[in-house]
Design a protein around this motif. Structure first.
Motif, PDB file in Angstrom:
ATOM      1  N   SER A 113       0.849  -1.210   0.000  1.00 53.73           N
ATOM      2  CA  SER A 113       0.000   0.000   0.000  1.00 53.73           C
ATOM      3  C   SER A 113       0.878   1.252   0.000  1.00 53.73           C
ATOM      4  O   SER A 113       0.588   2.230  -0.692  1.00 53.73           O
ATOM      5  N   VAL A 114       1.985   1.206   0.769  1.00 54.27           N
ATOM      6  CA  VAL A 114       2.894   2.364   0.800  1.00 54.27           C
ATOM      7  C   VAL A 114       3.518   2.553  -0.587  1.00 54.27           C
ATOM      8  O   VAL A 114       3.589   3.672  -1.111  1.00 54.27           O
ATOM      9  N   GLU A 115       3.931   1.448  -1.195  1.00 49.51           N
ATOM     10  CA  GLU A 115       4.509   1.542  -2.548  1.00 49.51           C
ATOM     11  C   GLU A 115       3.518   2.163  -3.521  1.00 49.51           C
ATOM     12  O   GLU A 115       3.862   2.989  -4.360  1.00 49.51           O
ATOM     13  N   PHE A 116       2.261   1.732  -3.381  1.00 48.25           N
ATOM     14  CA  PHE A 116       1.211   2.310  -4.238  1.00 48.25           C
ATOM     15  C   PHE A 116       1.198   3.838  -4.086  1.00 48.25           C
ATOM     16  O   PHE A 116       1.204   4.577  -5.075  1.00 48.25           O
ATOM     17  N   PHE A 117       1.199   4.300  -2.840  1.00 47.55           N
ATOM     18  CA  PHE A 117       1.082   5.755  -2.638  1.00 47.55           C
ATOM     19  C   PHE A 117       2.336   6.505  -3.072  1.00 47.55           C
ATOM     20  O   PHE A 117       2.250   7.648  -3.509  1.00 47.55           O
ATOM     21  N   LYS A 118       3.488   5.862  -2.983  1.00 52.61           N
ATOM     22  CA  LYS A 118       4.699   6.535  -3.474  1.00 52.61           C
ATOM     23  C   LYS A 118       4.544   6.796  -4.975  1.00 52.61           C
ATOM     24  O   LYS A 118       4.833   7.891  -5.468  1.00 52.61           O
ATOM     25  N   LYS A 119       4.051   5.800  -5.684  1.00 56.11           N
ATOM     26  CA  LYS A 119       3.885   5.943  -7.134  1.00 56.11           C
ATOM     27  C   LYS A 119       2.768   6.941  -7.442  1.00 56.11           C
ATOM     28  O   LYS A 119       2.930   7.838  -8.276  1.00 56.11           O
ATOM     29  N   TYR A 120       1.662   6.771  -6.753  1.00 52.49           N
ATOM     30  CA  TYR A 120       0.488   7.635  -7.024  1.00 52.49           C
ATOM     31  C   TYR A 120       0.828   9.096  -6.744  1.00 52.49           C
ATOM     32  O   TYR A 120       0.497   9.989  -7.520  1.00 52.49           O
ATOM     33  N   MET A 121       1.515   9.342  -5.642  1.00 54.98           N
ATOM     34  CA  MET A 121       1.875  10.728  -5.297  1.00 54.98           C
ATOM     35  C   MET A 121       2.871  11.295  -6.312  1.00 54.98           C
ATOM     36  O   MET A 121       2.781  12.476  -6.672  1.00 54.98           O
ATOM     37  N   ALA A 122       3.818  10.455  -6.761  1.00 62.50           N
ATOM     38  CA  ALA A 122       4.767  10.948  -7.772  1.00 62.50           C
ATOM     39  C   ALA A 122       3.990  11.382  -9.016  1.00 62.50           C
ATOM     40  O   ALA A 122       4.270  12.427  -9.610  1.00 62.50           O
ATOM     41  N   ASP A 123       2.985  10.597  -9.375  1.00 62.34           N
ATOM     42  CA  ASP A 123       2.174  10.938 -10.554  1.00 62.34           C
ATOM     43  C   ASP A 123       1.330  12.193 -10.301  1.00 62.34           C
ATOM     44  O   ASP A 123       1.131  13.012 -11.196  1.00 62.34           O
ATOM     45  N   ILE A 124       0.836  12.336  -9.080  1.00 57.67           N
ATOM     46  CA  ILE A 124       0.040  13.541  -8.752  1.00 57.67           C
ATOM     47  C   ILE A 124       0.948  14.786  -8.810  1.00 57.67           C
ATOM     48  O   ILE A 124       0.571  15.813  -9.373  1.00 57.67           O
ATOM     49  N   TYR A 125       2.133  14.677  -8.217  1.00 58.30           N
ATOM     50  CA  TYR A 125       3.046  15.839  -8.212  1.00 58.30           C
ATOM     51  C   TYR A 125       3.490  16.209  -9.626  1.00 58.30           C
ATOM     52  O   TYR A 125       3.784  17.358  -9.913  1.00 58.30           O
ATOM     53  N   GLU A 126       3.533  15.207 -10.481  1.00 55.64           N
ATOM     54  CA  GLU A 126       3.838  15.469 -11.887  1.00 55.64           C
ATOM     55  C   GLU A 126       2.777  16.408 -12.477  1.00 55.64           C
ATOM     56  O   GLU A 126       3.077  17.334 -13.210  1.00 55.64           O
ATOM     57  N   MET A 127       1.527  16.142 -12.109  1.00 58.13           N
ATOM     58  CA  MET A 127       0.417  16.968 -12.626  1.00 58.13           C
ATOM     59  C   MET A 127       0.343  18.294 -11.894  1.00 58.13           C
ATOM     60  O   MET A 127      -0.028  19.318 -12.455  1.00 58.13           O
ATOM     61  N   LYS A 128       0.634  18.255 -10.589  1.00 62.76           N
ATOM     62  CA  LYS A 128       0.464  19.458  -9.777  1.00 62.76           C
ATOM     63  C   LYS A 128       1.527  19.464  -8.671  1.00 62.76           C
ATOM     64  O   LYS A 128       1.329  18.878  -7.599  1.00 62.76           O
TER      65      LYS A 128
END
Ligand code: ACG
Length: 529
Positions: free
Chosen positions: A246-261
């Motif tokens: 779950s932590v790995e998921f959020f590391k990836k998801y947040m990296a993708d979010i920060y890419e957008m914003k």
């Protein structure tokens, strides 16, 4: 925070002016604007906040109508609460009143309004420098969601090539994981879907790239509409009982979010012991549950003293957060929509609510106020054991038609602290106290952003922290007792300190410094330079 602390967006370029205030000392710096994420947020349970169309359910236009109450565009006006961010409970199409089970992530629930309303709300919030974050439930959807219907069809037809076949977590007879909850897939005698919160909340399957992409596109869609970030629901349930994944998921998801914003404001809900939560903080800021609720750090400090336990906690927790994530910050709060409201246990008549507010709002990071807390609204699950009682209609005391959610059993007569309308008229009201407290916090950028070091004094009910920010040091001290305290401010074994001046105070009394002797009124906090 610490010098090594790297802020995700630019340093707090807070502007200061001199102003005569209605409380504390006379001349003091006032923050004109805040351009980072160290903000006071306000949680709105949308259906219970303000109703614009007379159907009894709160809606987005209701919030637009109440913006002057929340923030009138001038955080120093003293005429509005002055919050700088709003968390909206889920607003997407859903069959339930709470909307944590989403039927369509691209549709605003009809009860709450339209996408145009959301855009207008965001625009008007941004005009006032108020951020808007949406509650995003990633781990499950509603069983009414088309995705789930397609998943069921794919399983009924044995259509394993269909992308929806893998959309939700499922198990064949005998392969169910222990501790997970399963329900039979309709029409499939030996196949089960997972629903760890409820049978109408099937768990999405993030081993499927299609699901990941879908949920990234949902985030992208709302970022495109202007939202500033998200409150992620139930983050440890992405892969239930598997924190690592779950932590790995959020590391990836947040990296993708920060890419957008790159300056997105995101906070995760990990309701767990601290050690577990800290793992998630490596990926995303998380609420600090240890500080909240009736038995939490703040309530204990207010009720039974030892301020040093609280100040030690702030120092240690800040260090732990920073170690987990140099971009992280503590997110404090007292209660939310899943908890009994604090006015029920932090007695107003004893000024406990005010003192608790001092302790959590005058702390590092970004505190969250639960709507209605600022007027001392009560609400607890009670014998009926319903969360609806924790989400009662905001007590405006005017023509607002917002009504309690279905299933509510809380007796209205238990609300004893009055309404917004009544409290606006009363200089000494809790609402005015919160307004002053938020302004007080804004005056001292170090309180949210500085590096805390706890100080220990002999007096149990007195204590404080040294806060270093931009190479300047201030002291923030609290007297939680019902009597004034006089203390030699240098009488702490742990640091070589001296102060020259009282910069401000807030509470039930005043504060003054004579040489090294600080006299501080009952249930009062003071900032010294
Ligand atoms: C979120 C939302 C909530 C929502 C859902 C489902 C999830 O805020 O409104 O419910 O979309 C658990 C989950 C949370 C969840 C709450 C309701 N909240 O983790 O994500 O349940 C223990 C467990 C926690 C648990 C908590 C409360 O560990 O996981 O939260 O109990 O039940 C110490 C321990 C800590 C322990 C606490 C309390 O602090 O360290 O681990 O937590 O003590 O014992 C929605 C609706 C609800 C509806 C539901 C089905 O809002 O009304 O009922 O859907």
């Amino acid at each position: 925070m610490k010098k090594t602390f790297v802020k995700r967006i630019c340093a707090a370029a807070v502007l200061t002016t001199m102003l005569v205030s209605t409380f504390g000392c006379t001349k003091k710096p006032v923050v004109d604007s805040i351009d980072d994420n160290y903000r006071v947020f306000y949680e709105i349970f949308v259906g219970s906040f303000s109703d614009s169309d007379g159907d009894g359910t709160g809606d987005l236009r209701g919030i637009i109508n109440r913006l002057d109450y929340l923030n009138d565009g001038d955080i120093n006006s003293g005429k509005s609460l002055g919050i700088q961010g709003i968390w909206l409970s889920p607003i997407f199409d859903s069959p339930s009143y709470h909307k944590y089970d989403c039927a369509d992530y691209y549709k605003i629930d009809e009860d709450f309004g339209t996408e145009a309303d959301l855009k207008e709300l965001i625009t008007k919030c941004h005009e006032r420098n108020v951020l808007v974050i949406l509650d995003l439930v990633l781990n499950h959807s509603s069983d009414d969601n088309e995705w789930f219907k397609n998943f069921c069809k794919a399983h009924q037809n044995g259509d394993t090539a269909n992308v929806y076949y893998e959309f939700y977590q499922y198990a064949k007879e005998g392969e169910q994981l222990p501790g997970h909850a399963y329900y039979r897939i309709p029409g499939c005698p030996d196949e089960y879907y997972e629903g760890n919160f409820s049978s109408d909340m099937p768990e999405l399957n993030y081993d499927s790239d299609a699901v990941y992409q879908c949920m990234l596109e949902v985030a992208q869609h709302y970022i495109g509409l202007g939202v500033d970030g998200f409150r992620f629901d139930a983050i440890k349930y992405i892969y239930m009982n598997d924190n690592e994944r779950s932590v790995e998921f959020f590391k990836k998801y947040m990296a993708d979010i920060y890419e957008m914003k790159p300056d997105a404001y995101c906070v995760g809900e990990c309701w767990s012991p601290q050690a577990e939560t800290l793992k998630y903080i490596e990926a995303v800021n998380c609420f600090d549950f240890q500080i909240s609720q009736a038995e939490g750090i703040v309530a204990n400090c207010v009720k039974s003293g030892d301020v040093a336990v609280y100040t030690n906690y702030l120092e240690t927790y800040q260090d732990m957060v920073q170690k987990a994530n140099p971009d992280g910050m503590p997110i404090s709060f007292m209660s939310n929509h899943d908890m009994d409201r604090m006015a029920g246990y932090m007695m107003l008549a004893k000024n406990w609510t005010q003192m608790a507010a001092n302790l959590y709002i005058l702390s590092p990071g970004s505190p969250f106020i639960y709507y209605g807390e600022e007027i001392g609204m009560k609400g607890s699950r009670g014998a009926a054991n319903t969360d609806a009682n924790r989400r009662l209609a905001m007590l405006w005391g005017d023509e607002d038609t917002v009504d309690d959610p279905i299933g509510t059993t809380y007796e209205k007569k238990k609300q004893t602290n009055g309404t917004v309308a009544g409290q606006l008229e009363n200089e000494d009201s809790l609402l005015n106290y919160y307004t002053k407290l938020i302004a007080f916090r804004n005056r001292f950028p170090a309180i949210a952003r500085g590096d805390y070091k706890s100080l220990k004094y002999r007096e149990d009910k007195f204590g404080g922290s040294l806060i270093t920010y931009n190479d300047e040091v201030i002291g923030l001290f609290h007297n939680t007792s019902e009597d004034p305290v006089t203390v030699d401010i240098t009488s702490t074994g742990s640091a070589d300190i001296s102060f020259k001046e009282v910069l401000g105070f807030i509470g039930q009394g005043e504060a003054s410094l004579d040489g090294n002797t600080l006299t501080i009124g009952p249930q009062t906090s003071v900032v010294l330079k």
